[in-house]
Design an enzyme around this catalytic site. Structure first.
Site, PDB file in Angstrom:
ATOM      1  N   LYS A  90       0.902  -1.019   0.190  1.00  0.00           N
ATOM      2  CA  LYS A  90      -0.157  -0.391  -0.111  1.00  0.00           C
ATOM      3  C   LYS A  90       0.512   0.844   0.340  1.00  0.00           C
ATOM      4  O   LYS A  90       0.857   2.581  -0.425  1.00  0.00           O
ATOM      5  CB  LYS A  90      -1.261   0.169   1.264  1.00  0.00           C
ATOM      6  CG  LYS A  90      -2.803  -1.064   0.839  1.00  0.00           C
ATOM      7  CD  LYS A  90      -3.061  -0.727   1.852  1.00  0.00           C
ATOM      8  CE  LYS A  90      -4.169  -1.378   1.652  1.00  0.00           C
ATOM      9  NZ  LYS A  90      -3.825  -2.631   2.078  1.00  0.00           N
ATOM     10  N   GLU A 112      -9.507   7.042   4.265  1.00  0.00           N
ATOM     11  CA  GLU A 112     -10.978   6.572   4.685  1.00  0.00           C
ATOM     12  C   GLU A 112     -10.568   5.270   4.592  1.00  0.00           C
ATOM     13  O   GLU A 112      -9.086   4.923   3.890  1.00  0.00           O
ATOM     14  CB  GLU A 112     -12.051   6.636   3.919  1.00  0.00           C
ATOM     15  CG  GLU A 112     -11.876   5.547   3.194  1.00  0.00           C
ATOM     16  CD  GLU A 112     -11.302   5.554   2.210  1.00  0.00           C
ATOM     17  OE1 GLU A 112     -11.271   6.883   1.199  1.00  0.00           O
ATOM     18  OE2 GLU A 112     -11.078   4.310   1.071  1.00  0.00           O
ATOM     19  N   SER A 378       1.707  -9.543  -1.370  1.00  0.00           N
ATOM     20  CA  SER A 378       1.136  -7.969  -1.161  1.00  0.00           C
ATOM     21  C   SER A 378       1.620  -7.774   0.326  1.00  0.00           C
ATOM     22  O   SER A 378       1.869  -7.305   0.597  1.00  0.00           O
ATOM     23  CB  SER A 378      -0.345  -8.655  -1.307  1.00  0.00           C
ATOM     24  OG  SER A 378      -0.706  -9.152  -0.572  1.00  0.00           O
TER      25      SER A 378
HETATM   26  C1  LIG Z   1      -5.349  -3.704   1.919  1.00  0.00           C
HETATM   27  C2  LIG Z   1      -4.463  -4.645   1.220  1.00  0.00           C
HETATM   28  C3  LIG Z   1      -4.271  -5.840   0.179  1.00  0.00           C
HETATM   29  C4  LIG Z   1      -6.215  -5.594  -0.853  1.00  0.00           C
HETATM   30  O1  LIG Z   1      -6.310  -4.210  -1.283  1.00  0.00           O
HETATM   31  P1  LIG Z   1      -6.118  -4.373  -2.784  1.00  0.00           P
HETATM   32  O2  LIG Z   1      -6.202  -3.059  -3.850  1.00  0.00           O
HETATM   33  O3  LIG Z   1      -6.704  -5.171  -3.541  1.00  0.00           O
HETATM   34  O4  LIG Z   1      -4.091  -4.989  -2.911  1.00  0.00           O
HETATM   35  C5  LIG Z   1      -4.428  -7.077  -0.137  1.00  0.00           C
HETATM   36  N1  LIG Z   1      -3.021  -7.620   0.353  1.00  0.00           N
HETATM   37  C6  LIG Z   1      -3.087  -6.807   1.651  1.00  0.00           C
HETATM   38  C7  LIG Z   1      -1.130  -7.197   2.175  1.00  0.00           C
HETATM   39  C8  LIG Z   1      -3.168  -5.662   1.880  1.00  0.00           C
HETATM   40  O5  LIG Z   1      -3.018  -4.780   2.683  1.00  0.00           O
END
Ligand SMILES: *Cc1c(COP(=O)(O)O)cnc(C)c1O
Length: 394
Positions: A90, A112, A378
């Protein structure tokens, strides 16, 4: 050839656009007219990439997961977004947007947040730049996500409770939009995924596209070719997926696999499998697929992972689904939790539960032995420890 990029009006096929109240028009228009110009400035690119390197810790490794690969008889690489500062992808976007805000002359940031991850990523870059930060968060989410509320406060942000409606993410979003309408001149609204009115989905996808840009040069080094056979990512709003897919969208030889949260089962009534269950509608200023009742009320989504718990999906992903360019797979809570624990034992990496959804596809989706499959990891699992403890009785 079909385009998988936003057109000038922010459309991906039939999805996207900017469905906003009249009073928000000047804010979005100012951003729309300037974002591509600003992003193209060499000084912007230089500052963005310098911060990604020195502050975020990029490039993140592309790691060949040997034991995981052996288990599933294919070649699995993990793109280690879990190693980014703050623990997930993020921050790539919030760094980009804070630099954008500065160049637009804004000296106040609003955001938000649902589970608090985007709020923390926003508060982080505001502290970095010394800019005032207000994060709207549903009253119920504030109670549920105490550690992230504490993090935001420590980073100097003000967390304002949204007390209307269901007191969760969509109410926080309404409050943030109201704030932006009232403060059109000095305030920038940092949206945390590839959602919202044009130009947000395109702008956020471009900031996150550093993920696939790095994958290309890293794969060239490791495999002698830039393109994998498949790239896999979980989808909440869709920003980590958009970044992982971005530079492969126009290469049909690269299979794109988007993984959604089926919660307790797609048809259990407790799910967040937007593409499977969604109908065309408007959410957060964008025309896309969203989960709704027959008379158009947005359905409360459910997933064990807070980051995938969103009733819509970004317009790019709605287009990838409808056009058939993307393969969409939904994964239940149970499947994700098992795959997460598997990665711990096989590779010594504790993944975020969101990322565990992407890892869970290998049980049923088979690949060829010499396929190169890149999974976007992610985020890291530290934030999910209590969930793992409760689920596995640790
Ligand atoms: C917020 C988050 C997501 C989901 O958000 P996307 O906008 O779909 O990427 C996925 N994995 C992690 C670790 C997150 O913090």
């Amino acid at each position: 050839m079909m385009s998988y990029h936003a057109d000038e009006r922010g459309y991906y096929g039939e999805y996207g656009g900017a469905f906003i109240p009249e009073m928000l028009y000047p804010n979005c228009e100012e951003l729309r007219q300037n974002y591509l110009k600003i992003m193209a400035e060499p000084s912007f690119q230089e500052e963005f990439h310098q911060l990604l390197k020195d502050y975020v810790g990029r490039p993140t490794p592309l790691y060949f997961a040997e034991r995981l690969s052996k288990k599933y008889n294919t070649k699995i690489y993990l793109k280690r977004e879990d190693l980014c500062h703050t623990g997930a992808h993020k921050v790539n976007n919030t760094i980009g947007q804070i630099l954008m805000a500065k160049r637009l002359g804004k000296h106040r940031i609003i955001a938000e947040t649902g589970a608090g991850q985007h709020g923390v990523a926003t508060a982080t870059v505001c502290a970095l730049m010394g800019i005032e930060c207000v994060v709207y968060m549903g009253e119920i989410d504030i109670a549920r996500q105490a550690p992230n509320v504490a993090r935001m406060k420590m980073l100097g942000a003000e967390v304002r409770p949204a007390t209307s409606g269901s007191k969760t993410l969509k109410d926080a979003t309404n409050e943030a939009i109201r704030d932006w309408i009232n403060n059109p001149v000095d305030t920038h609204y940092i949206i945390g995924s590839v959602v919202g009115p044009h130009p947000y989905p395109d702008m956020v996808a471009r900031f996150q596209s550093v993920i696939s840009e790095e994958v290309k040069s890293q794969l060239l080094e490791k495999e002698g070719r830039e393109d994998p056979d498949f790239v896999v990512a979980c989808v909440g709003g869709g920003s980590n997926a958009a970044g992982a897919f971005y530079h492969f969208l126009d290469t049909p030889e690269v299979g794109i696999i988007a993984v959604e949260a089926a919660g307790k089962g797609i048809h259990s009534g407790e799910s967040a499998a937007t593409s499977a269950l969604g109908k065309v509608g408007i959410i957060h200023g964008s025309k896309t697929l969203l989960m709704q009742t027959p008379d158009g009320q947005i359905t409360e989504p459910y997933s064990i992972s807070a980051g995938l718990d969103y009733p819509g999906v970004g317009p790019l992903h709605a287009h990838l689904y409808t056009s058939g360019r993307g393969e969409f797979i939904s994964i239940t809570d149970d499947e994700a939790m098992k795959a997460g624990l598997d990665l711990c034992k096989l590779e010594g990496i504790i993944p975020a539960i969101e990322s565990s959804h992407a890892l869970a596809i290998f049980k049923d989706r088979k690949f060829k032995e010499d396929d190169v499959v890149v999974v976007n990891l992610s985020g890291r699992g530290d934030k999910d420890l209590q969930n793992y403890i409760d689920y596995f009785n640790l």
